[in-house]
Write a protein that holds these residues in place. Structure first.
Motif, PDB file in Angstrom:
ATOM      1  N   GLU A   1     -10.708  18.556  -2.669  1.00 17.46           N
ATOM      2  CA  GLU A   1      -9.495  17.801  -2.369  1.00 17.46           C
ATOM      3  C   GLU A   1      -9.174  17.821  -0.876  1.00 17.46           C
ATOM      4  N   GLU A   2      -9.363  18.982  -0.236  1.00 18.50           N
ATOM      5  CA  GLU A   2      -9.119  19.067   1.204  1.00 18.50           C
ATOM      6  C   GLU A   2     -10.132  18.225   1.974  1.00 18.50           C
ATOM      7  N   ALA A   3     -11.392  18.236   1.536  1.00 19.95           N
ATOM      8  CA  ALA A   3     -12.404  17.408   2.199  1.00 19.95           C
ATOM      9  C   ALA A   3     -12.057  15.928   2.073  1.00 19.95           C
ATOM     10  N   ARG A   4     -11.537  15.545   0.914  1.00 16.01           N
ATOM     11  CA  ARG A   4     -11.146  14.141   0.748  1.00 16.01           C
ATOM     12  C   ARG A   4      -9.995  13.790   1.686  1.00 16.01           C
ATOM     13  N   ARG A   5      -9.035  14.670   1.827  1.00 18.33           N
ATOM     14  CA  ARG A   5      -7.911  14.402   2.734  1.00 18.33           C
ATOM     15  C   ARG A   5      -8.409  14.234   4.165  1.00 18.33           C
ATOM     16  N   LEU A   6      -9.333  15.093   4.578  1.00 18.22           N
ATOM     17  CA  LEU A   6      -9.876  14.996   5.935  1.00 18.22           C
ATOM     18  C   LEU A   6     -10.619  13.675   6.137  1.00 18.22           C
ATOM     19  N   CYS A   7     -11.373  13.253   5.123  1.00 17.28           N
ATOM     20  CA  CYS A   7     -12.113  11.994   5.238  1.00 17.28           C
ATOM     21  C   CYS A   7     -11.155  10.801   5.307  1.00 17.28           C
ATOM     22  N   GLN A   8     -10.142  10.793   4.477  1.00 20.71           N
ATOM     23  CA  GLN A   8      -9.198   9.676   4.484  1.00 20.71           C
ATOM     24  C   GLN A   8      -8.428   9.619   5.791  1.00 20.71           C
ATOM     25  N   ASP A   9      -8.046  10.797   6.330  1.00 18.98           N
ATOM     26  CA  ASP A   9      -7.376  10.818   7.631  1.00 18.98           C
ATOM     27  C   ASP A   9      -8.292  10.293   8.721  1.00 18.98           C
ATOM     28  N   ALA A  10      -9.580  10.636   8.628  1.00 21.26           N
ATOM     29  CA  ALA A  10     -10.537  10.172   9.640  1.00 21.26           C
ATOM     30  C   ALA A  10     -10.719   8.663   9.578  1.00 21.26           C
ATOM     31  N   VAL A  11     -10.788   8.106   8.377  1.00 20.60           N
ATOM     32  CA  VAL A  11     -10.915   6.644   8.245  1.00 20.60           C
ATOM     33  C   VAL A  11      -9.702   5.953   8.848  1.00 20.60           C
ATOM     34  N   THR A  12      -8.518   6.513   8.614  1.00 21.04           N
ATOM     35  CA  THR A  12      -7.305   5.947   9.227  1.00 21.04           C
ATOM     36  C   THR A  12      -7.367   6.049  10.743  1.00 21.04           C
ATOM     37  N   GLY A  13      -7.860   7.181  11.254  1.00 20.91           N
ATOM     38  CA  GLY A  13      -7.988   7.339  12.701  1.00 20.91           C
ATOM     39  C   GLY A  13      -8.965   6.356  13.304  1.00 20.91           C
ATOM     40  N   ILE A  14     -10.074   6.083  12.613  1.00 21.86           N
ATOM     41  CA  ILE A  14     -11.043   5.097  13.098  1.00 21.86           C
ATOM     42  C   ILE A  14     -10.403   3.714  13.167  1.00 21.86           C
ATOM     43  N   LYS A  15      -9.652   3.383  12.140  1.00 22.05           N
ATOM     44  CA  LYS A  15      -8.974   2.081  12.093  1.00 22.05           C
ATOM     45  C   LYS A  15      -8.024   1.919  13.278  1.00 22.05           C
ATOM     46  N   LEU A  16      -7.276   2.978  13.596  1.00 18.51           N
ATOM     47  CA  LEU A  16      -6.340   2.917  14.716  1.00 18.51           C
ATOM     48  C   LEU A  16      -7.082   2.863  16.053  1.00 18.51           C
ATOM     49  N   ALA A  17      -8.188   3.616  16.165  1.00 14.99           N
ATOM     50  CA  ALA A  17      -8.949   3.613  17.415  1.00 14.99           C
ATOM     51  C   ALA A  17      -9.566   2.241  17.679  1.00 14.99           C
ATOM     52  N   LEU A  18     -10.058   1.582  16.638  1.00 13.26           N
ATOM     53  CA  LEU A  18     -10.682   0.271  16.832  1.00 13.26           C
ATOM     54  C   LEU A  18      -9.679  -0.783  17.274  1.00 13.26           C
ATOM     55  N   LYS A  19      -8.400  -0.586  16.958  1.00 15.10           N
ATOM     56  CA  LYS A  19      -7.391  -1.538  17.418  1.00 15.10           C
ATOM     57  C   LYS A  19      -7.257  -1.536  18.933  1.00 15.10           C
ATOM     58  N   GLU A  20      -7.649  -0.425  19.571  1.00 16.73           N
ATOM     59  CA  GLU A  20      -7.561  -0.325  21.019  1.00 16.73           C
ATOM     60  C   GLU A  20      -8.821  -0.817  21.722  1.00 16.73           C
ATOM     61  N   VAL A  21      -9.837  -1.197  20.956  1.00 19.73           N
ATOM     62  CA  VAL A  21     -11.108  -1.644  21.532  1.00 19.73           C
ATOM     63  C   VAL A  21     -11.083  -3.154  21.685  1.00 19.73           C
TER      64      VAL A  21
END
Length: 419
Positions: free
Chosen positions: A226-246
């Protein structure tokens, strides 16, 4: 993917494969991988000069068809990164004596191949202005990090080398594309992508690693699924936000792969049961004395007609208690099974036994059985889909890939849905 994005995806995959062949020889094509084409797609998506494409000749993996493929610096950087990482992995297998690498002749050949790949990848990287030493350092540090990890540590300690390597590879795509201002957000996106890739591998291998007693970052640190899933979902959200700045010239394919497909990979990986029980085949008979989980029945309890015991769950393909089959469809004999003779003949030329066998050999040797979409059945001429074309995405005829909040401010809507 839509046909347009699928063609673009294949262009980068084939372009990386051909770049490996042209610069490093036929054997180097074995390191072609799906993650590597992201590097090529990132370079082209940011490029101010537009797409760099050429027409490639027939290839068995494409059903002996011509194709438009990427060429130039984008696939060359992807090839260099893939080659250097593959050389480091082969070297690690040789040092650890894994499987066939424990044999001295195999280890000797593998060591020479790894050394040549590392040298060739470094030369290509230097030509493109990319220092591949950061990749080699990250891979070599992985073993030291794993030895130092203890229970109670954050699992991100184990994923740090992978994050560092992918971060630098992603960041250099901005330099090659002529957009240095994109380097920092892409470095962040690469770091998070490396985290997701490492964690998904750990989760998917968890059941097998537990049975074999092999090292796994989740087991070593005591991290729950469950913790690994939370980390993965947070990372996907972070990637989405980072790509908005590209700043992209064309972000459609990159957004599709790094947001939609990566999120789908996370959902798919965590939808599968993990742990030793995940490898138990329900079709095998249970061990002696085994009982299904659930509360025991009360003393003196007797099941009624069609009534299961408390806690009983049907097995795979097993109907519910008391189920009775309905009447057969109109015109169908319930005692007769539909065979091949009942199937109407389809399109294409009809062939006899020997001619069909000859055509089957041709289809097999040209890989059309697995890669063509469609190919014609060698005997009936019926159009069929190659084995590798099957999709388990579960989206059916519809597509819900545009349910993100960034869909209206980017060019990701090439998926064919009306968003």
């Amino acid at each position: 993917m839509s046909p347009t994005l699928q063609q673009s995806w294949m262009a980068h995959l084939c372009g990386m494969c051909l770049a490996l062949r042209d610069d490093h020889g036929q054997l180097a094509r074995t390191v072609t991988n799906y993650d590597g084409l992201l590097i090529s797609a990132l370079v082209e998506g940011q490029s101010v000069h537009g797409d760099s494409r050429r027409t490639a000749g027939p290839c068995p993996l494409r059903g002996m068809r011509l194709a438009t493929v990427a060429y130039g610096q984008a696939p060359q950087l992807a090839a260099a990164v893939s080659l250097v990482l593959a050389s480091a992995k082969v070297s690690d297998h040789v040092e650890d004596g894994d499987g066939p690498f424990a044999r001295r002749p195999v280890a000797g050949v593998a060591r020479k191949v790894a050394t040549r790949w590392a040298r060739q990848g470094s030369l290509t990287g230097e030509r493109l202005g990319f220092d591949t030493a950061v990749l080699l350092d990250a891979v070599h540090r992985q073993g030291e990090v794993e030895l130092a990890v203890r229970a109670g540590n954050s699992v991100l300690v184990a994923t740090e080398p992978t994050e560092t390597a992918t971060a630098e590879a992603f960041a250099h795509t901005a330099i090659l594309a002529g957009r240095p201002g994109n380097a920092e957000p892409l470095r962040e996106a690469g770091r998070l992508f490396g985290r997701v890739a490492h964690l998904l591998d750990a989760v998917e291998d968890l059941a097998e690693d537990e049975l074999r007693g092999a090292w796994n970052p989740l087991r070593a640190t005591g991290t729950t699924v469950e913790e690994a899933r939370r980390l993965c979902q947070d990372a996907v959200t972070g990637i989405k936000l980072a790509l908005k700045e590209v700043e992209f010239t064309d972000r459609a394919l990159v957004h599709r792969l790094l947001v939609h497909e990566l999120d789908h990979a996370v959902q798919h990986a965590f939808a599968i049961p993990h742990g030793p029980r995940a490898l138990v085949d329900d079709r095998q008979p249970p061990p002696p004395g085994w009982q299904r989980p659930g509360p025991p029945p009360p003393p003196g309890w007797q099941p009624g007609p069609g009534q299961p015991p408390p806690g009983w769950q049907p097995g795979p393909g097993q109907p519910p208690p008391g189920w009775q089959p309905g009447p057969p469809p109109p015109g169908q004999d319930p005692g007769k099974k539909k065979g091949k003779r009942d199937k109407p003949r389809q399109w294409g030329p009809q062939r006899g036994t020997f001619a069909g066998c000859g055509m089957a050999v041709v289809l097999c040797c040209t890989c059309q059985y697995c890669c063509a979409d469609p190919y014609q059945d060698p005997w009936t001429g019926e159009p069929k889909q190659g084995w590798c074309q099957n999709c388990d995405c579960g989206c059916g005829d519809g597509c819900d890939c545009c349910d993100c909040d960034c869909c209206c401010d980017c060019d990701c809507c090439d998926c064919g849905c009306d968003c």
